[in-house]
Design an enzyme around this catalytic site. Sequence first.
Site, PDB file in Angstrom:
ATOM      1  CE  LYS A 135      -2.838   3.063   2.564  1.00 22.16           C
ATOM      2  NZ  LYS A 135      -3.624   3.429   3.729  1.00 22.16           N
ATOM      3  N   GLY A 165      -8.091   8.913  10.213  1.00 24.60           N
ATOM      4  CA  GLY A 165      -8.323   9.058  11.648  1.00 24.60           C
ATOM      5  C   GLY A 165      -9.422  10.035  12.020  1.00 24.60           C
ATOM      6  CB  ALA A 211      -8.256   7.189   5.069  1.00 23.10           C
ATOM      7  N   GLY A 212     -10.867   7.449   6.959  1.00 26.67           N
ATOM      8  CA  GLY A 212     -11.845   8.457   7.328  1.00 26.67           C
ATOM      9  C   GLY A 212     -13.237   7.951   7.647  1.00 26.67           C
ATOM     10  CG  ASN A 252      -5.860   1.319  11.920  1.00 26.99           C
ATOM     11  OD1 ASN A 252      -4.654   1.385  11.756  1.00 26.99           O
ATOM     12  ND2 ASN A 252      -6.342   0.897  13.068  1.00 26.99           N
ATOM     13  CB  THR A 253      -9.026   5.495  13.275  1.00 24.14           C
ATOM     14  OG1 THR A 253      -7.733   5.723  12.699  1.00 24.14           O
ATOM     15  CG2 THR A 253      -9.133   6.258  14.578  1.00 24.14           C
TER      16      THR A 253
HETATM   17  C1  LIG Z   1      -4.065   1.874   8.267  1.00 29.24           C
HETATM   18  C2  LIG Z   1      -3.860   2.785   7.169  1.00 29.24           C
HETATM   19  O1  LIG Z   1      -3.336   2.447   6.150  1.00 29.24           O
HETATM   20  C3  LIG Z   1      -4.357   4.173   7.315  1.00 29.24           C
HETATM   21  O2  LIG Z   1      -3.441   5.057   6.769  1.00 29.24           O
HETATM   22  C4  LIG Z   1      -5.654   4.188   6.618  1.00 29.24           C
HETATM   23  O3  LIG Z   1      -5.701   5.120   5.677  1.00 29.24           O
HETATM   24  C5  LIG Z   1      -6.826   4.077   7.527  1.00 29.24           C
HETATM   25  O4  LIG Z   1      -7.394   5.286   7.922  1.00 29.24           O
HETATM   26  P1  LIG Z   1      -8.426   5.327   9.132  1.00 29.24           P
HETATM   27  O5  LIG Z   1      -7.612   5.100  10.350  1.00 29.24           O
HETATM   28  O6  LIG Z   1      -9.053   6.684   9.073  1.00 29.24           O
HETATM   29  O7  LIG Z   1      -9.408   4.233   8.903  1.00 29.24           O
END
Ligand SMILES: CC(=O)[C@@H](O)[C@H](O)COP(=O)(O)O
Length: 260
Positions: A101, A162, A188-189, A210-211
């Site tokens: 990635k 995040g 993300a987001g 992730n977050t």
């Molecule tokens: C884990 C990863 O690769 C992060 O850079 C991704 O973009 C996830 O973003 P969030 O934490 O907002 O879900």
Amino acid sequence: MQKDPLVIAGRAYQSRLLVGTGKYKDFAETRVAVDAAGAEIITVALRRVNLGQDKDAPNLLDVLPPDRFTILPNTAGCYTAEDAVRTCRLARELGDWKLVKLEVIGDPQTLYPDMRQTYEAAKVLIAEGFEVMVYSVDDPVACKTFAEMGCVAVMPLAAPIGSGLGIRNPYNLRIILEQATVPILVDAGVGTASDVAVAMELGCDGVLLNTAIAAAKDPILMAEAMRLGVDAGRKAFLAGRMPRKLYASASSPVDGTFFE
Ligand SMILES: CC(=O)[C@@H](O)[C@H](O)COP(=O)(O)O
């Protein structure tokens, strides 16, 4: 075999939910969350997490063995193409990983990608035989360019990493999806299960997050909710949404009523 696999770089996956490994209490919690999410592809920030770079520290691969999961090293924390390329080369040396990635960050406050540096890194990595899943702005022209360059998946952001703000620009995503020639994953987001369901209902091929799991009050329950959200959204997309109408139409037939 599942009927509707996600195919990335010629490999078929049953799960359309990809998860990151940052921000968990410990590796054990990471593993339980990954299982609850049903994820098969796990992304790991090579500059921040030990995958064997430090022989004396706990290794994430002990809880997420590569014979069971697809490990997707990522270039989180890289601000230049040079750094990102170096990080991917390290991944290849460490674990023979070529599916990576790519994210090249342009600004620490928004964590938006630096597109010029990302193009540069993608060009070098593709030429070196890497299979590049690229983190991008949600710009249709940028996403199309990455696909034409040979990236194996393009991953436009929903909102800043995040932030948990959810899908901020569904209209751009629709254009990106209309033009897509490789899998498009929202990356993300996203903040909660309804966000991932919206992404999937729009027709995205998957979601990377992730977050939203790691920072939930109950990460394991949220991981399960995310799995169900992805599945529900995918099924709704395949089923085809009813058209929106301005006025009502009765739910039961109006002809042939029993009483006048
Ligand atoms: C884990 C990863 O690769 C992060 O850079 C991704 O973009 C996830 O973003 P969030 O934490 O907002 O879900």
